[in-house]
Write an enzyme that holds these catalytic residues in place. Structure first.
Site, PDB file in Angstrom:
ATOM      1  N   SER A  30       0.798  -1.163  -0.044  1.00 19.16           N
ATOM      2  CA  SER A  30      -0.127  -0.037   0.104  1.00 19.16           C
ATOM      3  C   SER A  30       0.754   1.188  -0.038  1.00 19.16           C
ATOM      4  O   SER A  30       0.159   2.430  -0.221  1.00 19.16           O
ATOM      5  CB  SER A  30      -0.720   0.079   1.406  1.00 19.16           C
ATOM      6  OG  SER A  30      -0.378  -0.213   2.323  1.00 19.16           O
ATOM      7  N   ASP A  88      -3.773   5.841  12.034  1.00 20.51           N
ATOM      8  CA  ASP A  88      -2.783   5.244  10.752  1.00 20.51           C
ATOM      9  C   ASP A  88      -1.582   6.001  10.797  1.00 20.51           C
ATOM     10  O   ASP A  88      -1.304   7.049  10.299  1.00 20.51           O
ATOM     11  CB  ASP A  88      -3.366   5.548   9.322  1.00 20.51           C
ATOM     12  CG  ASP A  88      -2.669   4.915   8.308  1.00 20.51           C
ATOM     13  OD1 ASP A  88      -1.381   4.600   8.484  1.00 20.51           O
ATOM     14  OD2 ASP A  88      -3.001   4.745   7.153  1.00 20.51           O
ATOM     15  N   HIS A 105       0.809   5.059   6.803  1.00 16.17           N
ATOM     16  CA  HIS A 105       0.812   5.727   5.408  1.00 16.17           C
ATOM     17  C   HIS A 105       0.772   7.146   5.666  1.00 16.17           C
ATOM     18  O   HIS A 105       1.116   7.571   6.778  1.00 16.17           O
ATOM     19  CB  HIS A 105      -0.617   5.339   4.759  1.00 16.17           C
ATOM     20  CG  HIS A 105      -0.767   3.889   4.646  1.00 16.17           C
ATOM     21  ND1 HIS A 105      -1.342   3.139   5.565  1.00 16.17           N
ATOM     22  CD2 HIS A 105      -0.362   3.095   3.586  1.00 16.17           C
ATOM     23  CE1 HIS A 105      -1.450   1.900   5.014  1.00 16.17           C
ATOM     24  NE2 HIS A 105      -0.831   1.729   4.041  1.00 16.17           N
TER      25      HIS A 105
END
Length: 292
Positions: free
Chosen positions: A16, A263, A266
Site C-alpha cells: 500500500s 494510521d 501511510h
C-alpha cells in the site's frame, strides 16, 4: 514530467505504500491533463491512470511480497493473517510488468514479523512443503527470485528500474519522548533530532536489498534505490492519523480512544510521498538527458 513520460508505461509494484506513492504522482500530474483526456480506474490488481494526450500510463500493482502469497488479493487481505509466501514464484505477478518503461518496486511493510511460512509448491497442490522461515532469510530468497527475473526478462536498453527503500512508521511514541501507548496521533511537528531512527525500520533488511542490487549491477542490470528512509523518520506529524476516509463514521467510543485507530504508517497527500516522486523525476530526467 508528463512530457518525459510521453508514450511510456510506469508501474509501481508493491504494497500500500507503493499505492501511496502512485496516488501522489497521479495527484501531481492530473491537473496538467483536462478531464476528457484522462482516466483513472481499478483493474484487478491494478490501479491505472492514463493521459490520452501523452499516451502515458501510470499504474500501481498490488504485490506486497513481490512473489505469490496468500495476501495477493487487492482488496481482501490482512497483514494479521498467517502469512504464506512462495519465495520462488514471481512469474504470476511479473508477467504483468514485463513491458513497462519504468518500474518502481517496494516491499518492506509486510515483512515486519519474526517469521513467515514459506511454501515450496503450489497453493492448490496437496504436495506443497510448508516451513516457517526467519523473515530476513525469506526476504533474501524473494530478492533472489526478483533479481533472477530482472536479469532474464528486463530489456536493459528500455526499462528504468527503481526500488523505494523502507518508509518509516511512527507507532510507538515513547521512541521520541511521549508516553508509552501513544503514537503519531495529534502530532503537529516533525522530529528535530538529527539522524533519528525508530524501531520500525530494519537496517538488516536494507542491507539485503543493497546487496541484491550490487549483484545485479555486476551483471549489467541497474536498479536505482530511492532512499527515502531517513527523510521519513523525522515526519511523525505527516501521517493520516484518524483523519482518513473511513467506510463508516467513527463512533463516540472510538473517538474516545483515537490512538488505537491512528494510521501512523501511510502518508497524507499532499505530503511526504511527493518528495519521493521528486527524487524519482530527477533520476528519470537524468537518464533521459543522457540518452540525447
Amino acid at each position: 514530467m508528463l512530457e518525459r513520460l510521453r508514450n511510456k508505461r510506469v508501474v509501481f509494484v508493491g504494497d500500500s505504500l507503493s499505492g501511496n506513492q502512485w496516488a501522489s504522482l497521479v495527484c501531481l500530474l492530473k491537473s496538467s491533463v483536462p478531464p476528457p483526456h484522462r482516466t483513472a480506474y481499478p483493474n484487478g490488481s491494478f490501479a491505472i491512470f492514463k493521459s490520452k494526450v501523452h499516451n502515458a500510463s501510470i499504474e500501481y500493482y498490488w504485490s506486497p511480497y513481490l512473489v505469490e502469497s496468500n495476501s495477493d488479493h487487492p482488496v481482501f487481505h490482512r497483514a494479521t493473517w498467517d502469512q504464506i509466501v512462495r519465495v520462488q514464484a514471481i512469474e504470476k505477478h511479473a508477467r504483468h510488468w514485463t513491458d513497462a518503461d519504468i518500474l518502481v518496486f517496494n516491499s518492506y511493510l509486510w515483512w515486519r514479523r519474526p517469521k513467515l511460512k514459506v511454501l515450496w509448491g503450489a497453493f492448490e497442490s496437496s504436495d506443497g512443503i510448508y516451513k516457517e522461515v526467519d523473515a530476513l532469510r525469506s526476504y533474501e530468497m524473494v530478492l533472489q527470485s526478483w533479481s533472477d527475473w530482472l536479469e532474464i526478462h528486463i530489456d536493459r536498453s528500455k526499462t528504468q528500474l527503481f526500488f523505494t527503500s523502507m518508509s518509516a512508521t511512527h507507532l510507538w511514541g515513547e521512541e521520541w519522548g511521549k508516553e508509552k501507548g501513544e503514537n503519531c496521533y495529534n502530532e503537529s511537528e516533525p522530529i528535530l533530532k538529527e539522524g533519528y531512527r525508530g524501531n520500525g525500520s530494519n537496517p538488516k533488511m536494507m542491507r539485503k536489498l543493497e546487496e541484491a542490487i550490487d549483484k545485479l549491477k555486476k551483471k549489467g542490470v541497474k536498479v536505482q534505490i530511492l532512499n527515502i528512509t531517513q527523510l521519513t523518520e523525522y515526519r511523525k506529524e505527516a501521517h493520516p492519523s484518524i483523519y482518513k476516509k473511513w467506510k463508516e463514521p467513527l463512533t463516540k467510543e472510538q473517538l474516545a480512544n483515537p490512538t488505537t485507530l491512528a494510521d501512523c504508517i501511510h502518508w497524507c497527500l499532499p505530503g511526504v510521498p511527493d518528495v519521493w516522486n521528486e527524487l524519482l523525476y530527477a533520476y528519470i530526467f537524468e537518464q533521459l538527458e543522457s540518452e540525447f
